[in-house]
Design a protein around this motif. Structure first.
Motif, PDB file in Angstrom:
ATOM      1  N   GLU A  38       0.828  -1.215   0.000  1.00 27.82           N
ATOM      2  CA  GLU A  38       0.000   0.000   0.000  1.00 27.82           C
ATOM      3  C   GLU A  38       0.863   1.266   0.000  1.00 27.82           C
ATOM      4  OE1 GLU A  38      -3.273  -0.035  -0.390  1.00 27.82           O
ATOM      5  OE2 GLU A  38      -3.224  -2.235  -0.442  1.00 27.82           O
ATOM      6  N   ASN A  39       2.145   1.113  -0.350  1.00 30.18           N
ATOM      7  CA  ASN A  39       3.095   2.225  -0.501  1.00 30.18           C
ATOM      8  C   ASN A  39       3.421   2.966   0.793  1.00 30.18           C
ATOM      9  OD1 ASN A  39       3.526   1.841  -3.301  1.00 30.18           O
ATOM     10  ND2 ASN A  39       1.544   2.800  -3.682  1.00 30.18           N
ATOM     11  N   PHE A  40       3.322   2.289   1.941  1.00 30.94           N
ATOM     12  CA  PHE A  40       3.797   2.872   3.192  1.00 30.94           C
ATOM     13  C   PHE A  40       5.267   2.518   3.328  1.00 30.94           C
ATOM     14  CE2 PHE A  40      -0.742   2.562   4.173  1.00 30.94           C
ATOM     15  CZ  PHE A  40      -0.974   3.798   4.759  1.00 30.94           C
ATOM     16  N   LYS A  41       6.079   3.501   3.642  1.00 34.86           N
ATOM     17  CA  LYS A  41       7.501   3.289   3.868  1.00 34.86           C
ATOM     18  C   LYS A  41       7.704   3.001   5.351  1.00 34.86           C
ATOM     19  CE  LYS A  41       8.418   4.578  -0.359  1.00 34.86           C
ATOM     20  NZ  LYS A  41       7.569   3.849  -1.241  1.00 34.86           N
ATOM     21  N   THR A  42       8.511   1.991   5.646  1.00 31.71           N
ATOM     22  CA  THR A  42       8.729   1.614   7.038  1.00 31.71           C
ATOM     23  C   THR A  42      10.221   1.503   7.342  1.00 31.71           C
ATOM     24  OG1 THR A  42       8.679  -0.757   6.571  1.00 31.71           O
ATOM     25  CG2 THR A  42       6.589   0.279   7.123  1.00 31.71           C
ATOM     26  N   THR A  43      10.547   1.730   8.592  1.00 31.57           N
ATOM     27  CA  THR A  43      11.878   1.443   9.115  1.00 31.57           C
ATOM     28  C   THR A  43      11.682   0.407  10.210  1.00 31.57           C
ATOM     29  OG1 THR A  43      12.704   3.652   8.623  1.00 31.57           O
ATOM     30  CG2 THR A  43      13.904   2.395  10.282  1.00 31.57           C
ATOM     31  N   LYS A  44      12.416  -0.690  10.091  1.00 29.29           N
ATOM     32  CA  LYS A  44      12.252  -1.823  11.001  1.00 29.29           C
ATOM     33  C   LYS A  44      13.406  -1.846  11.997  1.00 29.29           C
ATOM     34  CE  LYS A  44      11.906  -6.862  10.744  1.00 29.29           C
ATOM     35  NZ  LYS A  44      11.842  -8.013   9.832  1.00 29.29           N
ATOM     36  N   LEU A  45      13.062  -1.907  13.287  1.00 31.59           N
ATOM     37  CA  LEU A  45      14.059  -1.950  14.349  1.00 31.59           C
ATOM     38  C   LEU A  45      13.873  -3.222  15.174  1.00 31.59           C
ATOM     39  CD1 LEU A  45      13.501   1.688  15.667  1.00 31.59           C
ATOM     40  CD2 LEU A  45      15.296   0.936  14.112  1.00 31.59           C
ATOM     41  N   ALA A  46      14.965  -3.886  15.503  1.00 34.02           N
ATOM     42  CA  ALA A  46      14.907  -5.039  16.400  1.00 34.02           C
ATOM     43  C   ALA A  46      14.924  -4.507  17.832  1.00 34.02           C
ATOM     44  CB  ALA A  46      16.086  -5.960  16.153  1.00 34.02           C
ATOM     45  N   THR A  47      13.929  -4.887  18.628  1.00 34.32           N
ATOM     46  CA  THR A  47      13.820  -4.405  20.002  1.00 34.32           C
ATOM     47  C   THR A  47      13.548  -5.588  20.932  1.00 34.32           C
ATOM     48  OG1 THR A  47      11.491  -3.865  19.554  1.00 34.32           O
ATOM     49  CG2 THR A  47      13.067  -2.083  19.362  1.00 34.32           C
ATOM     50  N   THR A  48      13.578  -5.327  22.225  1.00 33.28           N
ATOM     51  CA  THR A  48      13.310  -6.364  23.219  1.00 33.28           C
ATOM     52  C   THR A  48      12.225  -5.879  24.153  1.00 33.28           C
ATOM     53  OG1 THR A  48      15.611  -7.065  23.145  1.00 33.28           O
ATOM     54  CG2 THR A  48      14.336  -7.778  25.032  1.00 33.28           C
ATOM     55  N   GLY A  49      11.231  -6.740  24.377  1.00 33.42           N
ATOM     56  CA  GLY A  49      10.128  -6.391  25.263  1.00 33.42           C
ATOM     57  C   GLY A  49      10.504  -6.560  26.722  1.00 33.42           C
ATOM     58  N   GLY A  50       9.860  -5.799  27.570  1.00 33.61           N
ATOM     59  CA  GLY A  50      10.154  -5.849  28.991  1.00 33.61           C
ATOM     60  C   GLY A  50       9.419  -6.942  29.737  1.00 33.61           C
ATOM     61  N   PHE A  51       8.214  -7.305  29.308  1.00 29.20           N
ATOM     62  CA  PHE A  51       7.403  -8.256  30.059  1.00 29.20           C
ATOM     63  C   PHE A  51       7.907  -9.685  29.898  1.00 29.20           C
ATOM     64  CE2 PHE A  51       3.585 -11.075  30.145  1.00 29.20           C
ATOM     65  CZ  PHE A  51       3.417 -11.059  31.517  1.00 29.20           C
ATOM     66  N   LEU A  52       8.023 -10.153  28.659  1.00 31.04           N
ATOM     67  CA  LEU A  52       8.462 -11.529  28.424  1.00 31.04           C
ATOM     68  C   LEU A  52       9.962 -11.624  28.174  1.00 31.04           C
ATOM     69  CD1 LEU A  52       5.566 -12.800  26.127  1.00 31.04           C
ATOM     70  CD2 LEU A  52       5.880 -13.193  28.577  1.00 31.04           C
ATOM     71  N   LYS A  53      10.648 -10.483  28.122  1.00 37.21           N
ATOM     72  CA  LYS A  53      12.092 -10.451  27.860  1.00 37.21           C
ATOM     73  C   LYS A  53      12.439 -11.143  26.547  1.00 37.21           C
ATOM     74  CE  LYS A  53      13.128  -8.825  32.065  1.00 37.21           C
ATOM     75  NZ  LYS A  53      12.070  -7.943  32.407  1.00 37.21           N
ATOM     76  N   GLU A  54      11.559 -11.032  25.564  1.00 36.62           N
ATOM     77  CA  GLU A  54      11.773 -11.639  24.257  1.00 36.62           C
ATOM     78  C   GLU A  54      11.940 -10.558  23.211  1.00 36.62           C
ATOM     79  OE1 GLU A  54       8.574 -14.267  23.318  1.00 36.62           O
ATOM     80  OE2 GLU A  54       9.178 -15.741  24.803  1.00 36.62           O
ATOM     81  N   GLY A  55      12.544 -10.951  22.093  1.00 40.15           N
ATOM     82  CA  GLY A  55      12.704 -10.026  20.988  1.00 40.15           C
ATOM     83  C   GLY A  55      11.362  -9.679  20.370  1.00 40.15           C
ATOM     84  N   ASN A  56      11.254  -8.468  19.914  1.00 40.35           N
ATOM     85  CA  ASN A  56      10.093  -8.052  19.136  1.00 40.35           C
ATOM     86  C   ASN A  56      10.578  -7.088  18.068  1.00 40.35           C
ATOM     87  OD1 ASN A  56      10.378  -5.603  20.588  1.00 40.35           O
ATOM     88  ND2 ASN A  56       8.863  -6.205  22.076  1.00 40.35           N
ATOM     89  N   THR A  57       9.671  -6.533  17.335  1.00 40.47           N
ATOM     90  CA  THR A  57      10.019  -5.623  16.244  1.00 40.47           C
ATOM     91  C   THR A  57       9.285  -4.307  16.451  1.00 40.47           C
ATOM     92  OG1 THR A  57      10.338  -7.456  14.709  1.00 40.47           O
ATOM     93  CG2 THR A  57       9.922  -5.302  13.740  1.00 40.47           C
TER      94      THR A  57
END
Length: 109
Positions: free
Chosen positions: A23-42
């Motif tokens: 749909e022509n949306f430009k995105t920037t993707k960052l690798a992050t870590t959540g605080g609750f489950l201590k797992e990676g997210n985006t």
């Protein structure tokens, strides 16, 4: 103009980036870590005109599903870790948390 910051589960990231791109949306993707489950997210940063915010939110909602996941609770603080036997519990994960920020100006060089 608005900046959407969407925190999503890694499992949904490729599908969502593809859907936004269609749909022509430009995105920037960052690798992050959540605080609750201590797992990676985006975390996705999506810039768009005010008129397209609802469309971007619809795409995010349609592509980020909720699911249940078993997690082992963390040992209680101050307790004896030897006698603590964690029993996995089901928690709901997934979906998206979206922050919408106003953009005063935007430059692209």
């Amino acid at each position: 103009m608005k900046l959407l910051i969407a925190v999503i589960q890694d499992k949904d990231s490729n599908r969502l980036v593809d859907a936004l791109g269609e749909e022509n949306f430009k995105t920037t993707k960052l690798a992050t870590t959540g605080g609750f489950l201590k797992e990676g997210n985006t975390t996705l940063m999506i810039g768009c005109q005010d008129d397209y915010v609802d469309e971007a939110l619809r795409i995010i909602k349609d592509n980020c599903s909720h699911r249940e996941q078993m997690v082992a609770p963390i040992s209680p603080m101050g307790g004896n870790a030897d006698s603590y036997i964690p029993k996995p519990v089901k928690v709901e994960v997934g979906g998206a948390t979206v922050f919408i920020l106003p953009i005063e100006s935007f430059y692209q060089f």
